[in-house]
Design a protein around this motif. Sequence first.
Motif, PDB file in Angstrom:
ATOM      1  N   VAL A 176       0.836  -1.200   0.000  1.00 13.77           N
ATOM      2  CA  VAL A 176       0.000   0.000   0.000  1.00 13.77           C
ATOM      3  C   VAL A 176       0.877   1.259   0.000  1.00 13.77           C
ATOM      4  O   VAL A 176       2.013   1.249   0.486  1.00 13.77           O
ATOM      5  N   HIS A 177       0.306   2.329  -0.528  1.00 15.58           N
ATOM      6  CA  HIS A 177       1.038   3.583  -0.680  1.00 15.58           C
ATOM      7  C   HIS A 177       0.103   4.731  -0.337  1.00 15.58           C
ATOM      8  O   HIS A 177      -1.072   4.720  -0.707  1.00 15.58           O
ATOM      9  N   ALA A 178       0.613   5.719   0.374  1.00 14.22           N
ATOM     10  CA  ALA A 178      -0.141   6.943   0.643  1.00 14.22           C
ATOM     11  C   ALA A 178       0.542   8.102  -0.057  1.00 14.22           C
ATOM     12  O   ALA A 178       1.745   8.331   0.127  1.00 14.22           O
ATOM     13  N   SER A 179      -0.194   8.814  -0.863  1.00 17.20           N
ATOM     14  CA  SER A 179       0.368   9.911  -1.646  1.00 17.20           C
ATOM     15  C   SER A 179       0.599  11.142  -0.788  1.00 17.20           C
ATOM     16  O   SER A 179      -0.157  11.423   0.146  1.00 17.20           O
ATOM     17  N   ARG A 180       1.632  11.873  -1.122  1.00 14.54           N
ATOM     18  CA  ARG A 180       1.803  13.190  -0.533  1.00 14.54           C
ATOM     19  C   ARG A 180       0.809  14.161  -1.166  1.00 14.54           C
ATOM     20  O   ARG A 180       0.212  13.858  -2.207  1.00 14.54           O
ATOM     21  N   LEU A 181       0.629  15.289  -0.542  1.00 20.44           N
ATOM     22  CA  LEU A 181      -0.388  16.245  -0.975  1.00 20.44           C
ATOM     23  C   LEU A 181      -0.225  16.581  -2.457  1.00 20.44           C
ATOM     24  O   LEU A 181       0.830  17.048  -2.885  1.00 20.44           O
ATOM     25  N   GLY A 182      -1.276  16.343  -3.242  1.00 19.35           N
ATOM     26  CA  GLY A 182      -1.268  16.697  -4.653  1.00 19.35           C
ATOM     27  C   GLY A 182      -0.343  15.866  -5.516  1.00 19.35           C
ATOM     28  O   GLY A 182      -0.105  16.218  -6.684  1.00 19.35           O
ATOM     29  N   GLU A 183       0.144  14.751  -4.984  1.00 17.77           N
ATOM     30  CA  GLU A 183       1.119  13.953  -5.724  1.00 17.77           C
ATOM     31  C   GLU A 183       0.557  13.433  -7.046  1.00 17.77           C
ATOM     32  O   GLU A 183       1.304  13.218  -8.008  1.00 17.77           O
ATOM     33  N   ASP A 184      -0.761  13.256  -7.118  1.00 12.67           N
ATOM     34  CA  ASP A 184      -1.365  12.633  -8.298  1.00 12.67           C
ATOM     35  C   ASP A 184      -2.148  13.619  -9.158  1.00 12.67           C
ATOM     36  O   ASP A 184      -2.971  13.201  -9.987  1.00 12.67           O
ATOM     37  N   ASN A 185      -1.901  14.915  -8.974  1.00  6.93           N
ATOM     38  CA  ASN A 185      -2.633  15.915  -9.763  1.00  6.93           C
ATOM     39  C   ASN A 185      -2.521  15.653 -11.263  1.00  6.93           C
ATOM     40  O   ASN A 185      -3.522  15.655 -11.991  1.00  6.93           O
ATOM     41  N   GLU A 186      -1.304  15.442 -11.729  1.00  4.40           N
ATOM     42  CA  GLU A 186      -1.085  15.261 -13.156  1.00  4.40           C
ATOM     43  C   GLU A 186      -1.760  13.996 -13.668  1.00  4.40           C
ATOM     44  O   GLU A 186      -2.392  14.002 -14.741  1.00  4.40           O
ATOM     45  N   ARG A 187      -1.654  12.924 -12.909  1.00  6.45           N
ATOM     46  CA  ARG A 187      -2.281  11.670 -13.323  1.00  6.45           C
ATOM     47  C   ARG A 187      -3.793  11.810 -13.411  1.00  6.45           C
ATOM     48  O   ARG A 187      -4.409  11.376 -14.393  1.00  6.45           O
ATOM     49  N   VAL A 188      -4.405  12.414 -12.402  1.00  2.90           N
ATOM     50  CA  VAL A 188      -5.861  12.549 -12.370  1.00  2.90           C
ATOM     51  C   VAL A 188      -6.354  13.395 -13.544  1.00  2.90           C
ATOM     52  O   VAL A 188      -7.278  13.009 -14.275  1.00  2.90           O
ATOM     53  N   GLY A 203      -4.771  14.131 -16.300  1.00  2.00           N
ATOM     54  CA  GLY A 203      -4.431  13.519 -17.575  1.00  2.00           C
ATOM     55  C   GLY A 203      -5.365  12.378 -17.930  1.00  2.00           C
ATOM     56  O   GLY A 203      -5.843  12.280 -19.069  1.00  2.00           O
ATOM     57  N   GLU A 204      -5.653  11.503 -16.948  1.00  2.00           N
ATOM     58  CA  GLU A 204      -6.468  10.331 -17.231  1.00  2.00           C
ATOM     59  C   GLU A 204      -7.943  10.665 -17.374  1.00  2.00           C
ATOM     60  O   GLU A 204      -8.622  10.143 -18.263  1.00  2.00           O
ATOM     61  N   LEU A 205      -8.471  11.531 -16.514  1.00  2.00           N
ATOM     62  CA  LEU A 205      -9.903  11.799 -16.536  1.00  2.00           C
ATOM     63  C   LEU A 205     -10.292  12.879 -17.539  1.00  2.00           C
ATOM     64  O   LEU A 205     -11.341  12.785 -18.178  1.00  2.00           O
ATOM     65  N   LEU A 206      -9.450  13.919 -17.671  1.00  2.30           N
ATOM     66  CA  LEU A 206      -9.809  15.053 -18.514  1.00  2.30           C
ATOM     67  C   LEU A 206      -8.914  15.220 -19.726  1.00  2.30           C
ATOM     68  O   LEU A 206      -9.099  16.170 -20.502  1.00  2.30           O
ATOM     69  N   LYS A 207      -7.926  14.324 -19.892  1.00  2.00           N
ATOM     70  CA  LYS A 207      -6.984  14.425 -21.014  1.00  2.00           C
ATOM     71  C   LYS A 207      -6.349  15.815 -21.084  1.00  2.00           C
ATOM     72  O   LYS A 207      -6.097  16.364 -22.155  1.00  2.00           O
ATOM     73  N   MET A 208      -6.074  16.376 -19.909  1.00  2.00           N
ATOM     74  CA  MET A 208      -5.551  17.738 -19.846  1.00  2.00           C
ATOM     75  C   MET A 208      -4.067  17.742 -20.197  1.00  2.00           C
ATOM     76  O   MET A 208      -3.282  16.985 -19.627  1.00  2.00           O
ATOM     77  N   PRO A 209      -3.638  18.603 -21.111  1.00  2.00           N
ATOM     78  CA  PRO A 209      -2.223  18.651 -21.488  1.00  2.00           C
ATOM     79  C   PRO A 209      -1.355  19.212 -20.370  1.00  2.00           C
ATOM     80  O   PRO A 209      -1.818  19.967 -19.508  1.00  2.00           O
ATOM     81  N   ALA A 210      -0.065  18.858 -20.402  1.00  2.00           N
ATOM     82  CA  ALA A 210       0.860  19.241 -19.339  1.00  2.00           C
ATOM     83  C   ALA A 210       1.000  20.744 -19.204  1.00  2.00           C
ATOM     84  O   ALA A 210       1.132  21.268 -18.077  1.00  2.00           O
ATOM     85  N   ASP A 211       0.952  21.489 -20.321  1.00  2.00           N
ATOM     86  CA  ASP A 211       1.122  22.933 -20.209  1.00  2.00           C
ATOM     87  C   ASP A 211      -0.061  23.583 -19.494  1.00  2.00           C
ATOM     88  O   ASP A 211       0.103  24.554 -18.750  1.00  2.00           O
ATOM     89  N   ARG A 212      -1.264  23.009 -19.656  1.00  2.00           N
ATOM     90  CA  ARG A 212      -2.424  23.549 -18.938  1.00  2.00           C
ATOM     91  C   ARG A 212      -2.317  23.237 -17.443  1.00  2.00           C
ATOM     92  O   ARG A 212      -2.673  24.076 -16.599  1.00  2.00           O
ATOM     93  N   VAL A 213      -1.798  22.065 -17.114  1.00  2.00           N
ATOM     94  CA  VAL A 213      -1.609  21.722 -15.706  1.00  2.00           C
ATOM     95  C   VAL A 213      -0.631  22.699 -15.057  1.00  2.00           C
ATOM     96  O   VAL A 213      -0.868  23.179 -13.934  1.00  2.00           O
ATOM     97  N   ARG A 214       0.440  23.034 -15.760  1.00  2.00           N
ATOM     98  CA  ARG A 214       1.409  24.001 -15.222  1.00  2.00           C
ATOM     99  C   ARG A 214       0.744  25.356 -15.005  1.00  2.00           C
ATOM    100  O   ARG A 214       1.037  26.059 -14.026  1.00  2.00           O
ATOM    101  N   GLU A 215      -0.151  25.747 -15.897  1.00  2.00           N
ATOM    102  CA  GLU A 215      -0.872  27.011 -15.723  1.00  2.00           C
ATOM    103  C   GLU A 215      -1.737  26.981 -14.456  1.00  2.00           C
ATOM    104  O   GLU A 215      -1.845  27.988 -13.742  1.00  2.00           O
TER     105      GLU A 215
END
Length: 421
Positions: free
Chosen positions: A376-388, A390-402
């Motif tokens: 088992v693994h516990a994520s640090r705060l916001g550790e999975d922002n990019e994954r979530v 990217g997978e659910l909304l197909k959001m590009p990396a540059d928009r995530v950085r914004e």
Amino acid sequence: MANQAPRMLEGYRVLDFTQFVAGPTCTRILGEMGAEVIKVELAPAGDRVRGDGLKSLDPKYKDSSHSTYYLQHNHSKLSFAIDLKRPGAREIVMAMIPQIDVVVENFAPHVIDRLGFSYNDVKKVNPKIIMCSISMGGQTGPLSTKAGYDFIGQAYAGVTDGIGQAGGPPALTSMAIGDISTGVNAAMAVGFALLHRERTGEGQYLDASLLDTYFHMHEKTVPIVSLRGDKFRPTRSGSVHPDGGTTGIYHFRGDQYVQITVPPHQWPQLLRAMKMPELGTDPRFKNARGRRDNKEQLVRVIEEWLGTFPTRDDAIAAMDAERVPCAPVLTVNEAVKHPHLNERKTVRWIDDPLLGKVALPGMPVKFSAWPDRIDVHASRLGEDNERVLGELLKMPADRVRELYAEGILVRDPTLENNPSA
């Protein structure tokens, strides 16, 4: 092959707006059963339990959001950290709802409504969604707006009044029994609701409360009180069960105690273990009522007998030989080391990258098709922002950085390649 098929809750996705203990227990169980749980943590610090418990001693992680308290209740989840007060933040989360099966929240009643994620809000976007709200007093009724935690629900349920020494004040329990149990109940209800949806296609709303959970724990007194009214009042009885002197906690020696639970039909077994058949004809103890009315005297007899053994384990062995239900009263320190609890993975040892080798409670039920997980693994705060995103909304990396630049997304400062740094 059957073992290649999705097992338990794999394939289901949960949006988790919970914090503290009751709500996170529910979603942690769903995560352990294979669901993908996305924990929505509110900026700036996420779940408040991140600041409690022990943290890593490594200076590199001095400012980390990771702690033992968070690990215990929130492993097996993804962490998505967002500031819902920022313009556009609500819309990002709402865009995930069509791909969500279950929403769980444990804010005070109506807070989730003000955030824009009420059941009516989310079911407009996803009519088949299941939503579970967990609170102290429930979503309806005179106590629904009252602030509360575990002990408040316990007090209202008539549970606290029964805890403590005879003639003394009520006492606090030393752990969040209601929080954990409500989380388990809520997870059970979610499982039932998912089964209902599989059969009917219908989503639904679930209302779980600590008060309802605690009241449900009364095993005997509720119907008696309803029939006899104030003629019957349960009383505190301290270390000895109110129904009899053979069920209770007995002092062995020093700070060691023994728990003995002997209902009337097992009284002869205790007499054989004690080698005191004469107690079976003693007018004080020959029937259950006598043992109840003379329980203080019986306690002294049993404790004197226990004192004849060299060790507590010897006393336990003598009772085990006659199948007398008994146990040493273990400290948590002793329980964590107990071979039975370790063999069954009731005590589950994991290797945490920040905390090292640490013990966590295992699942309370063992499944033949879903073995206990130790990876088992516990994520640090916001550790999975990019994954979530990217997978659910197909959001590009540059928009995530914004979104990081705009302060909508937040992230643990000790994570490598931190876009929010």
